[in-house]
Design an enzyme around this catalytic site. Structure first.
Site, PDB file in Angstrom:
ATOM      1  N   GLY B 108       0.822  -1.209   0.000  1.00 53.69           N
ATOM      2  CA  GLY B 108       0.000   0.000   0.000  1.00 53.69           C
ATOM      3  C   GLY B 108       0.851   1.251   0.000  1.00 53.69           C
ATOM      4  N   CYS B 109       1.902   1.224   0.801  1.00 53.63           N
ATOM      5  CA  CYS B 109       2.761   2.402   0.916  1.00 53.63           C
ATOM      6  C   CYS B 109       3.531   2.640  -0.374  1.00 53.63           C
ATOM      7  CB  CYS B 109       3.715   2.224   2.087  1.00 53.63           C
ATOM      8  SG  CYS B 109       2.824   1.825   3.598  1.00 53.63           S
ATOM      9  N   THR B 110       3.888   1.579  -1.033  1.00 53.56           N
ATOM     10  CA  THR B 110       4.581   1.715  -2.314  1.00 53.56           C
ATOM     11  C   THR B 110       3.630   2.319  -3.343  1.00 53.56           C
ATOM     12  OG1 THR B 110       5.985  -0.169  -1.794  1.00 53.56           O
ATOM     13  CG2 THR B 110       5.836   0.469  -4.100  1.00 53.56           C
ATOM     14  N   ALA B 113       3.249   6.009  -2.445  1.00 53.57           N
ATOM     15  CA  ALA B 113       4.429   6.814  -2.752  1.00 53.57           C
ATOM     16  C   ALA B 113       4.566   7.018  -4.256  1.00 53.57           C
ATOM     17  CB  ALA B 113       5.681   6.141  -2.193  1.00 53.57           C
TER      18      ALA B 113
END
Lengths: 308, 214
Positions: B108-110, B113
């Protein structure tokens, strides 16, 4: 389930994926081929196949660039057949106990409903177990190591499941079902609802490998009835399961009916579980890494199939 | 699974002690039980989540204070991916998008970002800067930034001190650090709070939409 920090699994020749929802014994993994992969530089495949019961003849790996499709390890042995027979027997005993008790008690709705719930939950269980085995541990993981290795092999060569004979395909699950359901058959009597649930749930789990194999077949090679059941959503569909074999390899884990796949994927259930395990235990699931040879299907093999 | 301005309705608020009195006078009435309020006479506590019904552990007396719309964002100084200290005050004078995310190199964070990266020019065009904050250390941020060619700053909130201070709610009963984004105006006042754990790209859509309409 043993969960270990991920490290590169030791590659072995192709192993067939197995699901063992109620597996109380180490699953036996058979090599579905005994050949090295097409490109030796890609993987460090150990050519010698894993040997499972000693009585079975494991053909020594031949150094070849493509899998052998009529490999003996894809064929059923009498041991396989015995396990499948015993698994089926325990399931049939459970179902017949449910039926006879239902007749005696004049109840129908409850056992049928219990059976339906068993069918539905078998799909959920297949997905959760499949997710765990696909993402965590490796060949060295206690108890689950061989299954994990087999699942990875299945991702590399998914088509070999379609070449595996019936008892060969099902025997590991049948063995797990035998050991799980037999005690229930012996201990629990006169319980139509329990046996309805157990019989259907265990039967679906045992046959999930067959459903899985059918999901890998082309439509033209399947009986019309199977295609109809797949199209109706009663058995996992070919398209749904194909999505599991495509990057990012993190969805469509359920393989009985697939009814849970949409719910689990849309709700990000597995992603949430993965995040929790990451933050609590520090382990990363395999599906988080870039697709590599752990997952990537060998397309050369697939093209071979089409030539046959 | 998303909400504007308020912590998402599927999370429980983090339990915090309010220790920055000059921040936050929320306009929303406190929903805390009286026993908690009485411990902080004179301080108005903001807990504006409509579903922050106190659980049994919540009522034990911890005070929740979080940054909401209209709050002056509390100052912080954290290390960036190169180990240099960066203060929030450095960005005063222009809008800032401060996004808190669980961890580097998670799916999710990738996605989040990369989505910020892909829309970075639009954020620049709107005059805004983007800052990502997680509990990872600078070396993790450096690798993450390099791998995905992120053009914005990543800050290390080691120990999650700033996360707690800002009141970013955790998800899944505290098992997961929350994913919450704040848009600050050029004076450092929070104008938008957006929370969505499992649809990370929506953070970009919503914050950009807000900036472009402002």
């Amino acid at each position: 389930m043993a969960i270990l920090p991920r490290h590169n699994p030791t590659f072995r020749p192709l192993h067939h994926a197995r699901l063992s929802h109620h597996n109380s014994l180490p699953a036996r993994i058979y090599c579905s081929t005994t050949t090295t992969p097409a490109k030796p530089s890609r993987d460090q495949i150990i050519k010698r196949p894993t040997i499972v019961p000693a009585a079975l003849v494991q053909t020594a790996a031949t150094v070849s660039t493509r899998p052998v499709l009529n490999d003996p390890s894809l064929q059923s042995t009498w041991s396989h057949r015995v396990w499948v027979a015993s698994g089926c027997t325990t399931v049939l005993i459970s179902l017949s106990k449910s039926l006879t008790t239902a007749v005696d008690s004049h109840i129908w709705i409850e056992p049928i409903l219990a059976g339906f719930i068993g069918y539905v939950l078998a799909d959920l269980g297949s997905g959760i177990y499949h997710w765990g085995i696909d993402n965590y541990g490796d060949s060295e993981t206690p108890f689950f190591g061989k299954q994990i290795e087999a699942f990875q092999g299945h991702h590399k060569w998914p088509w070999t499941i379609t070449r595996r004979q019936f008892a060969n395909n099902l025997h590991a699950l049948a063995r797990a079902v035998t050991f799980t359901v037999l005690p229930l058959d012996l201990i629990c009597n006169d319980n139509a609802v329990l046996h309805g649930f157990v019989g259907v749930c265990s039967g679906c789990i045992m046959f999930s490998q067959q459903f899985h194999a059918w999901a890998h077949c082309t439509k033209s090679k399947l009986p019309a009835a199977v295609v109809a059941l797949q199209d109706a959503g009663i058995l996992v569909s070919r398209s749904q399961h194909a999505a599991h074999h495509r990057s990012p390899y993190n969805n469509n884990y359920c393989i009985v009916s697939g009814v849970w796949n949409e719910i689990l994927d849309n709700s990000k259930f597995f992603e949430a579980m993965e995040m929790i395990l990451f933050f609590k235990l520090g382990v990363r699931p395999r599906s988080w890494t870039e697709p590599n040879s752990d997952w990537t299907e060998e397309t050369e093999s697939a093209s071979l199939i089409s030539e046959l | 699974m998303s909400s504007f301005s308020l912590p998402t309705n599927h999370t429980l608020p983090s339990l915090l002690h309010y220790h920055t009195p000059k921040a936050t006078l929320s306009q929303n009435p406190s929903l805390l039980p009286k026993s908690s309020q009485s411990q902080f006479l004179g301080l108005k506590l903001s807990n504006s989540s409509p579903l922050s019904i106190p659980s049994s552990s919540y009522v034990k007396g911890s005070i929740v204070a979080k940054i909401t719309e209209g709050s002056l964002a509390p100052a912080f100084t954290l290390k960036d991916q190169d180990g240099k200290t960066v203060s929030l005050s450095k960005f005063k004078g222009k809008p800032v998008v401060v996004y808190f995310y669980p961890a580097d190199e998670t799916p999710g964070c990738t996605k989040q970002a990369c989505a910020f990266r892909d829309s970075y020019e639009k954020f620049k065009k709107a005059g805004a800067e983007v800052i990502g904050i997680s509990g990872d250390d600078p070396s993790s941020h450096k690798a993450f930034k390099q791998k995905y060619k992120l053009p914005f700053t990543l800050l290390s909130d080691e120990g999650n001190r700033v996360r707690k201070e800002w009141g970013v709610p955790a998800d899944l009963f505290g098992a997961l650090p929350g994913r919450q984004t704040y848009v600050l105006d050029k004076n450092g006042v929070v104008r938008l709070v957006y929370n969505n754990q499992f649809q990370p790209e929506k953070h970009i859509d919503e914050t950009l939409k807000f900036l472009q309409s402002a």
